[in-house]
Write an enzyme that holds these catalytic residues in place. Structure first.
Site, PDB file in Angstrom:
ATOM      1  N   ARG A  15       0.583  -1.235   0.013  1.00  0.00           N
ATOM      2  CA  ARG A  15      -0.028   0.030   0.141  1.00  0.00           C
ATOM      3  C   ARG A  15       0.915   1.263   0.019  1.00  0.00           C
ATOM      4  NH1 ARG A  15      -1.848  -3.503   4.060  1.00  0.00           N
ATOM      5  NH2 ARG A  15      -3.991  -4.439   3.748  1.00  0.00           N
ATOM      6  N   LYS A  62      -1.094  -2.408   8.333  1.00  0.00           N
ATOM      7  CA  LYS A  62      -2.245  -1.722   9.075  1.00  0.00           C
ATOM      8  C   LYS A  62      -2.289  -2.417  10.513  1.00  0.00           C
ATOM      9  CE  LYS A  62      -5.784  -0.899   5.444  1.00  0.00           C
ATOM     10  NZ  LYS A  62      -6.920  -1.347   5.001  1.00  0.00           N
ATOM     11  N   HIS A 103      -3.487   2.032  -5.615  1.00  0.00           N
ATOM     12  CA  HIS A 103      -3.943   0.833  -5.528  1.00  0.00           C
ATOM     13  C   HIS A 103      -3.858   0.046  -6.695  1.00  0.00           C
ATOM     14  CE1 HIS A 103      -4.728  -0.090  -1.143  1.00  0.00           C
ATOM     15  NE2 HIS A 103      -5.758  -1.012  -1.812  1.00  0.00           N
ATOM     16  N   ARG A 121      -1.147  -2.227  -6.939  1.00  0.00           N
ATOM     17  CA  ARG A 121      -1.697  -3.289  -5.860  1.00  0.00           C
ATOM     18  C   ARG A 121      -2.299  -4.451  -6.575  1.00  0.00           C
ATOM     19  NH1 ARG A 121      -1.174  -4.497  -0.379  1.00  0.00           N
ATOM     20  NH2 ARG A 121      -3.238  -5.249   0.684  1.00  0.00           N
ATOM     21  N   HIS A 158      -3.474  -9.163   3.726  1.00  0.00           N
ATOM     22  CA  HIS A 158      -5.027  -9.461   4.005  1.00  0.00           C
ATOM     23  C   HIS A 158      -5.267 -10.237   5.301  1.00  0.00           C
ATOM     24  CE1 HIS A 158      -6.190  -8.189  -0.246  1.00  0.00           C
ATOM     25  NE2 HIS A 158      -5.871  -7.143   0.411  1.00  0.00           N
ATOM     26  N   TYR A 201      -9.441 -10.571  -6.160  1.00  0.00           N
ATOM     27  CA  TYR A 201      -8.553 -10.544  -7.521  1.00  0.00           C
ATOM     28  C   TYR A 201      -8.746 -11.886  -8.305  1.00  0.00           C
ATOM     29  CZ  TYR A 201      -6.760  -7.003  -4.833  1.00  0.00           C
ATOM     30  OH  TYR A 201      -6.270  -5.786  -4.337  1.00  0.00           O
TER      31      TYR A 201
END
Length: 299
Positions: free
Chosen positions: A148, A172, A245, A248, A271, A280
């Site tokens: 990211r 994150k 993104h 990404r 994730h 995806y």
């Protein structure tokens, strides 16, 4: 009414036990506060008095505000977690959100670059200049790792290990992961760190350990990365849009199209849930054609 204390307890739960990011916590608290405001208006003064009928009225109001299905879904998820917490703490006897159905969300196929578009992007920079070297390293790293933009701008020199070509990513919720990168990104990074970054760092008297610097020798910002990518797109004469993104998305799409398994891609992207990675699983026309040509007896 015991709302403030229960919200405060939930806040500490998210912060300490779940180690959620500040942005995630803010969204939870905003959603919960909105529901509390609704309960006040409905003159419901105890959490234990909330029933399915109240929730249906609340959801009706949300839809009347023309909120998207995704936004409504997120609010339901926030409130379900909040009431789960209160049930666990024995503040309520059951969770009225337990059987509330989530509105179906139309998942858009993520935008991604085709390989010929990427070639034009990678050839758009003047690699004899410090900014050109920086831009090339930035682009190569985003595509090579799928990180990211918030993770990219946190990188410092100690996070890059050229002996095994990996970066330590600060993701994150303060979660960390190692992500490998290939020879193209390695070459671009080494060139930038040895030459371009050295020149950029001289523009600032303070010592800066961030990998990516702006023209004043200061740490590059999220906004700065977006500006750089847009300028690269213009120089490459591409008509499509670009945002961090999208690179990404491209990273994940190309890996899956070339046979990478879902769990590996999930780990690389950072994730928590496999469902976040499953978006995806679309395939490109080129990939479909390749599979058809390889598999069909009379292709």
């Amino acid at each position: 009414m015991a709302y403030p204390s229960s919200v405060d307890a939930f806040y500490h739960f998210l912060t300490i036990e779940k180690n959620a990011s500040p942005l995630t916590i803010d969204q939870y608290i905003q959603d919960i506060q909105q529901f509390h405001d609704f309960l006040n208006k409905e003159q419901i003064h105890e959490v234990s008095d909330v029933h399915h009928t109240n929730i249906r009225v609340f959801l009706t109001e949300l839809y009347q505000m023309n909120l998207s299905r995704r936004s409504v879904s997120r609010k339901i998820s926030s409130l379900r977690s909040y009431f789960n917490f209160m049930e666990r703490e024995e503040l309520i006897s059951y969770n009225p959100f337990q059987y509330v159905t989530m509105p179906k969300v139309n998942h858009k196929i993520p935008e991604f670059f085709y390989e010929d578009e990427l070639v034009k992007l990678f050839e758009s920079e003047d690699l004899t200049t410090p900014l050109g070297q920086r831009n090339q390293a930035l682009l190569e790293l985003l595509y090579a790792t799928g990180i990211r933009v918030s993770e990219l701008i946190k990188l410092n020199s100690a996070d890059i290990d050229f002996t095994v070509n990996t970066i330590l990513v600060h993701g994150k919720g303060n979660k960390e992961r190692y992500v490998p990168f290939g020879s193209f990104a390695q070459h671009a990074l080494e060139t930038y760190l040895k030459d371009g970054r050295e020149q950029l760092s001289r523009q600032n008297e303070d010592y800066i350990d961030d990998v990516f610097l702006n023209h004043r020798g200061q740490p590059l910002t999220d906004r700065g990365v977006r500006y750089i990518l847009n300028q690269m797109l213009k120089r490459a004469s591409l008509t499509s849009s670009i945002h961090p993104h999208k690179l990404r998305h491209t990273f994940a799409t190309h890996l899956l199209n070339e046979g990478a398994d879902m769990r590996t891609v999930q780990e690389l992207l950072g994730h928590e849930s496999l469902s976040s990675t499953q978006v995806y699983t679309h395939v490109t026309k080129d990939y479909l054609q390749k599979v058809y040509n390889n598999a069909h007896p009379r292709s």
